[in-house]
Design an enzyme around this catalytic site. Structure first.
Site, PDB file in Angstrom:
ATOM      1  N   ASP A  78     -17.053  62.562  10.770  1.00 56.56           N
ATOM      2  CA  ASP A  78     -17.066  63.206   9.450  1.00 56.56           C
ATOM      3  C   ASP A  78     -17.703  62.247   8.444  1.00 56.56           C
ATOM      4  OD1 ASP A  78     -14.814  61.471   9.735  1.00 56.56           O
ATOM      5  OD2 ASP A  78     -13.907  62.338   7.947  1.00 56.56           O
ATOM      6  N   GLU A 143     -11.545  61.222   9.488  1.00 60.39           N
ATOM      7  CA  GLU A 143     -11.256  59.829   9.148  1.00 60.39           C
ATOM      8  C   GLU A 143     -11.365  59.584   7.648  1.00 60.39           C
ATOM      9  OE1 GLU A 143     -11.869  55.591   8.266  1.00 60.39           O
ATOM     10  OE2 GLU A 143     -13.285  57.201   7.941  1.00 60.39           O
TER      11      GLU A 143
END
Ligand SMILES: [Zn+2]
Length: 407
Positions: A78, A143
């Protein structure tokens, strides 16, 4: 072996850069990683992985080798958003490759690590790797919103607990062996409201909040500066405040302070909470048991529609320089480049808060690109770094096997 690995990393240099470009071109904000996850599955299959699957939370888990011990390389897939487009000199999702650089959001933080991992797997396959480690490559989700939650899920819900973890977050191709932990703390203070025309009848939560904020400033000054020679000092700051009462013409009866606490070695959640209670109690006169101090929860639904949550506590981790995993990292780098790598630490926090801070799995970090590129406009990565990292990851697998067998 090191010559072969270096030659293959060089041969695959543009392959690695092009894989990174493809990943940059697919927008993948936290919890919206579905499209990039499917792209990575395809790239892993093309690279010849022995297994590729998607876990319950949406992370891609790939493997090369069948050994009884388990080594995992991790990259989160991400990215943060692009922010104000005016600050960018190029399209954040172009993935352009030019003059030895790859351009775009996530190129350093940290799809570059992901691309280098895929190439490392391909190198291991080319070398017909059959060592004692099953080599796992995890391309993890969410994350940026909640570091380590993807790994808490893998370890605690899917019982996937490797023996060693390598984070591929950007380190400028230096070897990292720790970073500070962090936590978020919410403090609620109560007052008694009264008519605004007669403040003395009430007890103001606003004035308590003001005293509490200054107490936190004092606490930050009092945190020992010599707590850890490697990680440095813990810190605390007020990141948000809210004060209100029953009306704009009343003594405020509610105050909330939100705190950002960075934890150095030897500091944990309980210690940090006790310190906050003690300092605020002393400043406001409220008894400790009447001050509400808590760690908020993070809750999120991933792209697979799975709900998961955890407290906003991210424990500190470090390995000593003489730990065999750090030594293996130094050795792998030396074999490839005939000199010692710089050994240092991250300023920011990574997924290793879960694997290593929480679950005590030994870990190191080594990744392409610079930490200062993270979350900044005009993010780039270097093709040179990608090549170095793909070689380093493959080399590390062999060096770790030798260390274990004492060769
Ligand atoms: Zn990152």
């Amino acid at each position: 072996m090191e010559k072969q690995i270096k030659a293959l990393a060089q041969k695959y240099r543009m392959y690695t850069a092009e894989n990174l470009a493809k990943m940059v071109q697919v927008k993948s904000y936290s919890s919206k990683e579905e499209e990039v996850a499917h792209l990575i599955v395809k790239l892993c299959e093309e690279a010849g992985f022995d297994e590729v699957r998607i876990d319950g939370l949406g992370s891609v888990i790939g493997r090369v080798g069948f050994g009884a011990k388990h080594l995992a390389f991790d990259a989160h897939i991400d990215t943060v958003e692009v922010g104000n487009l005016q600050n960018w000199n190029f399209d954040p999702f172009s993935g352009e490759i030019k003059d030895g650089l790859v351009y775009g959001r996530g190129s350093s933080d940290q799809k570059g690590g992901a691309a280098a991992m895929i190439t490392a797997a391909r190198i291991l396959k080319d070398l017909d790797y059959k060592g004692e480690y099953s080599v796992w490559f995890t391309f993890t989700v969410m994350e940026e919103d909640c570091d380590g939650m993807c790994w808490k899920y893998l370890i605690e819900e899917e019982q996937f607990k490797p023996d060693i973890v390598v984070s591929t977050e950007p380190t400028s191709c230096q070897l990292y062996r720790g970073h500070r932990g962090r936590m978020e703390i919410k403090v609620v203070l109560r007052g008694v409201s009264a008519h605004g025309s007669a403040p003395k009848r009430g007890i103001s939560a606003a004035y308590k909040a003001a005293k509490a904020a200054l107490a936190i400033e004092q606490l930050n000054d009092d945190l020992p500066s010599d707590a850890d020679g490697f990680l440095g000092k813990g810190t605390i700051t007020v990141s948000q405040m809210d004060v209100h009462g029953p009306s704009q013409c009343a003594v405020a009866d509610y105050a909330m302070l939100y705190l950002d606490r960075r934890l150095t070695w030897g500091e944990d959640a309980q210690l940090a909470i006790n310190q906050v209670k003690e300092y605020i109690s002393k400043a406001t006169g409220d008894p400790v048991d009447q001050i509400s101090v808590e760690m908020p929860m993070y809750e999120k639904v991933g792209w697979t529609q799975k709900e998961y949550y955890q407290e906003l506590y991210f424990p500190t981790w470090k390995l000593d320089e003489d730990h065999y995993v750090v030594q293996a990292g130094i050795e792998a780098y030396k074999r490839l480049y005939a000199r010692r790598p710089v050994v240092d630490k991250w300023t920011f926090s990574t997924n290793l808060v879960a694997t290593t801070g929480r679950h005590k799995i030994p870990a190191i970090g080594f990744g392409p690109g610079d930490e200062v590129q993270a979350h900044a406009p005009n993010e780039i990565n270097r093709v040179d770094d990608l090549e170095i990292c793909s070689a380093f990851y493959a080399m590390l697998v062999y060096v770790l096997a030798e260390k274990r067998s004492g060769r």
